[in-house]
Design a protein around this motif. Structure first.
Motif, PDB file in Angstrom:
ATOM      1  N   PRO A   1       0.711  -1.257  -0.043  1.00  0.00           N
ATOM      2  CA  PRO A   1       0.122   0.085  -0.009  1.00  0.00           C
ATOM      3  C   PRO A   1       1.001   1.194  -0.047  1.00  0.00           C
ATOM      4  CG  PRO A   1      -0.683  -1.443   1.868  1.00  0.00           C
ATOM      5  CD  PRO A   1       0.596  -2.177   1.208  1.00  0.00           C
ATOM      6  N   ILE A   2       1.955   1.240   0.494  1.00  0.00           N
ATOM      7  CA  ILE A   2       3.052   2.398   0.307  1.00  0.00           C
ATOM      8  C   ILE A   2       3.437   2.750  -0.916  1.00  0.00           C
ATOM      9  CG2 ILE A   2       4.966   3.368   1.394  1.00  0.00           C
ATOM     10  CD1 ILE A   2       5.057   1.095   3.555  1.00  0.00           C
TER      11      ILE A   2
ATOM     12  N   ASP B   1      -2.489   5.732  -6.535  1.00  0.00           N
ATOM     13  CA  ASP B   1      -3.626   4.696  -6.531  1.00  0.00           C
ATOM     14  C   ASP B   1      -4.632   5.340  -5.368  1.00  0.00           C
ATOM     15  OD1 ASP B   1      -5.339   3.083  -5.923  1.00  0.00           O
ATOM     16  OD2 ASP B   1      -3.963   1.401  -6.048  1.00  0.00           O
ATOM     17  N   PRO B   2      -5.649   5.933  -5.738  1.00  0.00           N
ATOM     18  CA  PRO B   2      -6.378   6.230  -4.692  1.00  0.00           C
ATOM     19  C   PRO B   2      -7.353   5.614  -3.815  1.00  0.00           C
ATOM     20  CG  PRO B   2      -7.472   6.739  -6.891  1.00  0.00           C
ATOM     21  CD  PRO B   2      -6.273   5.944  -6.724  1.00  0.00           C
TER      22      PRO B   2
ATOM     23  N   THR C   1      -3.656   9.668   1.469  1.00  0.00           N
ATOM     24  CA  THR C   1      -3.448  10.694   2.119  1.00  0.00           C
ATOM     25  C   THR C   1      -2.285  11.655   2.044  1.00  0.00           C
ATOM     26  OG1 THR C   1      -2.425   8.983   3.553  1.00  0.00           O
ATOM     27  CG2 THR C   1      -4.517  10.025   4.638  1.00  0.00           C
ATOM     28  N   VAL C   2      -1.335  11.154   1.057  1.00  0.00           N
ATOM     29  CA  VAL C   2      -0.134  11.844   0.720  1.00  0.00           C
ATOM     30  C   VAL C   2      -0.616  13.006   0.206  1.00  0.00           C
ATOM     31  CG1 VAL C   2       2.091  11.736  -0.441  1.00  0.00           C
ATOM     32  CG2 VAL C   2       0.880   9.851   0.652  1.00  0.00           C
TER      33      VAL C   2
END
Lengths: 144, 144
Positions: free
Chosen positions: A120-121, A128-129, A134-135
């Motif tokens: 996921p990181i 990829d939303p 959050t980034v």
DNA sequence: TATTGAGCTTCCAGTCACTGGAAGCCCTAT
DNA sequence: ATAGGGCTTCCAGTGACTGGAAGCTCAATA
């Protein structure tokens, strides 16, 4: 007093002391052999600089603070103003780091961290939303 | 696609994109006129870099993250390890800034900030232990 | 067609606050 | 006489860009 002793007593490394002389923060005298000859006053100044730098003041702020320190007719308001501005900058940095910290720790928690490639990181960094997203809410500019 | 459009779409300024090419983070092709010719992939990469930088990852971390992203046989543990190390570094920075903040705000509170020269901030920087005495408790090295 | 003007190119220099390293002088002790 | 440690200067590198100069390309306008 030679530079080695001054370094020890002020906590500022010789290289840095020479650099501070280069940029005009201290002006030690010279002995006949070409060595820098420091007086107590210089050690005191350097320790002042060390403490100001430890508080995160920029070199230019340090220069101003030193000159205010030596100026008997200073107004404490001038010093306080510099300190307050610096405090504001520190607060901004803290806020930004906390925002990064927040996002990053969420991402880390969501990554199982094993031998499999799914991550996921990386998905989040790739934009990829569907994962954590959050980034992109962070300010576009990183801390300078 | 020319650099201007890529800059707009990726959020990375043209100067920085050229810099990223210099250090080998992106490898755009070239058109006949010598202009950089970017593909979708490059825009995607640059946006990835922008997000990683916004999280405070170093350029070298970004390089590694990019290569992991492109490596189908990566293990998510590798990514997580980098992220965790970075999180630790962020935490250390936050701690240090908070310590500066603490000391500085005490000093600011104790300074009346008027036309008179007396100033506990300067006294503390000068090493006078009678005033607030908190700076010297800080680590000697400021944030890098 | 000639000429703007924007956008692109490369290259060099500057930022901030040091830090490392090389080459060489000085001083003291053996 | 020599060895060593400390001192000197000068140059280069760090991280991650950013600014500026000089000059080429391209599309649009007069």
């Amino acid at each position: 007093m030679n530079i080695g002793e001054v370094a020890e007593r002020s906590g500022i490394p010789p290289k840095t002391i020479r650099y501070y002389e280069d940029i005009g923060l201290v002006r030690p005298q010279r002995s006949g052999n070409g060595y820098r000859a420091f007086r107590e006053m210089d050690v005191h100044k350097l320790a002042f600089l060390g403490r100001a730098r430890a508080l995160g003041f920029s070199i230019e702020d340090c220069r101003t603070l030193l000159s205010l320190y030596e100026d008997e007719s200073r107004e404490s308001a001038q010093v306080k103003a510099i300190a307050e501005e610096h405090l504001t900058a520190i607060d901004e940095k803290i806020t930004q780091l906390q925002s990064m910290r927040e996002t990053l720790s969420h991402l880390i928690k969501s990554c199982h961290g094993d031998h499999r490639p799914d991550c996921p990181i990386l998905s989040d960094l790739a934009g990829d939303p569907t994962v954590v997203r959050t980034v992109s809410s962070l300010a576009n500019k990183a801390a300078k």
